[in-house]
Design a protein around this motif. Sequence first.
Motif, short mmCIF file in Angstrom:
data_model
loop_
_atom_site.label_atom_id
_atom_site.label_comp_id
_atom_site.label_asym_id
_atom_site.label_seq_id
_atom_site.Cartn_x
_atom_site.Cartn_y
_atom_site.Cartn_z
N ARG A 19 12.25 1.61 0.70
CA ARG A 19 12.04 2.65 -0.31
C ARG A 19 10.69 2.43 -0.97
O ARG A 19 10.45 1.37 -1.56
N LEU A 20 9.84 3.43 -0.85
CA LEU A 20 8.54 3.40 -1.49
C LEU A 20 8.62 4.08 -2.85
O LEU A 20 9.37 5.04 -3.03
N SER A 21 7.82 3.58 -3.78
CA SER A 21 7.73 4.17 -5.12
C SER A 21 6.29 4.54 -5.42
O SER A 21 5.37 3.85 -4.98
N CYS A 22 6.12 5.60 -6.17
CA CYS A 22 4.80 6.02 -6.63
C CYS A 22 4.90 6.27 -8.13
O CYS A 22 5.50 7.27 -8.56
N ALA A 23 4.34 5.37 -8.91
CA ALA A 23 4.35 5.52 -10.36
C ALA A 23 3.14 6.34 -10.78
O ALA A 23 2.00 5.95 -10.50
N ALA A 24 3.39 7.45 -11.43
CA ALA A 24 2.33 8.37 -11.84
C ALA A 24 2.10 8.28 -13.34
O ALA A 24 3.05 8.24 -14.12
N SER A 25 0.85 8.30 -13.74
CA SER A 25 0.53 8.23 -15.17
C SER A 25 -0.74 9.00 -15.46
O SER A 25 -1.49 9.35 -14.55
N GLY A 26 -0.96 9.27 -16.73
CA GLY A 26 -2.21 9.90 -17.14
C GLY A 26 -2.06 11.31 -17.69
O GLY A 26 -2.94 11.79 -18.39
N ARG A 27 -0.98 11.99 -17.32
CA ARG A 27 -0.74 13.34 -17.82
C ARG A 27 0.65 13.78 -17.42
O ARG A 27 1.34 13.07 -16.72
N SER A 28 1.03 14.96 -17.87
CA SER A 28 2.31 15.52 -17.44
C SER A 28 2.19 16.06 -16.02
O SER A 28 1.22 16.72 -15.69
N PHE A 29 3.18 15.77 -15.21
CA PHE A 29 3.16 16.20 -13.81
C PHE A 29 4.12 17.35 -13.54
O PHE A 29 4.42 17.66 -12.39
N THR A 30 4.57 17.99 -14.59
CA THR A 30 5.59 19.03 -14.48
C THR A 30 5.21 20.11 -13.48
O THR A 30 6.05 20.60 -12.73
N ASN A 31 3.95 20.48 -13.43
CA ASN A 31 3.52 21.59 -12.56
C ASN A 31 2.87 21.11 -11.26
O ASN A 31 2.31 21.91 -10.52
N TYR A 32 2.98 19.84 -10.99
CA TYR A 32 2.33 19.27 -9.82
C TYR A 32 3.24 19.31 -8.60
O TYR A 32 4.46 19.39 -8.70
N VAL A 33 2.61 19.24 -7.45
CA VAL A 33 3.29 18.86 -6.21
C VAL A 33 2.88 17.44 -5.89
O VAL A 33 1.69 17.11 -5.91
N MET A 34 3.87 16.61 -5.62
CA MET A 34 3.63 15.22 -5.24
C MET A 34 3.97 15.06 -3.76
O MET A 34 4.93 15.68 -3.27
N ALA A 35 3.21 14.24 -3.09
CA ALA A 35 3.41 14.11 -1.64
C ALA A 35 3.19 12.68 -1.17
O ALA A 35 2.56 11.87 -1.86
N TRP A 36 3.72 12.42 -0.01
CA TRP A 36 3.45 11.18 0.71
C TRP A 36 2.73 11.53 2.01
O TRP A 36 3.15 12.46 2.73
N PHE A 37 1.68 10.79 2.29
CA PHE A 37 0.97 10.84 3.56
C PHE A 37 0.98 9.43 4.15
O PHE A 37 1.25 8.46 3.45
#
Length: 125
Positions: A19-37
Motif C-alpha cells: 500500500r502506497l501513501s501520498c501525503a498532500a500538504s500546502g492547500r486544500s485539495f477539495t477540487n483537485y484530481v490526485m493520481a498515481w503514475f
Amino acid sequence: QVQLVESGGGLVQAGGSLRLSCAASGRSFTNYVMAWFRQAPGKEREFVAAIRWSNDNIRYSPSVEGRFTISRDNAKNTVYLQMNSLKHEDTGVYYCAADARPLWLGVRTSGYDYWGQGTQVTVSS
C-alpha cells in the motif's frame, strides 16, 4: 506551496501486496484530481490511477484494474494506492501527482501540476 510525499514502496514477491501513501500538504485539495503514475527503467512514465477528491470519481489503467485500488482520506489529506496480486511488470518508481484545475481524470503527465519525489516498488518474479 503544494507538497506531495510518497511512502510505502519496497520489495515484494509476485502475488504479494503493498500500500502506497501520498501525503498532500500546502492547500486544500477539495477540487483537485490526485493520481498515481509509475515509471519502469527505460520506459516513459505511465498512468496508473486517478481520483477526484470531491466526489470519488475514479479511473484506472486497464493494466491494473481489478488489482489496484485508489482511495483518499480527507482527515489525513492522504491518497492511497492499494496494490494486490502484484506482478513483475508492476516494478517501477511510483509517483503521486495533483491536477489543480481538472476537467477530467487525466492520464497524461502533462495534465498534472504537482509531483512527489517517487517511491520504488520492486516485484520479484
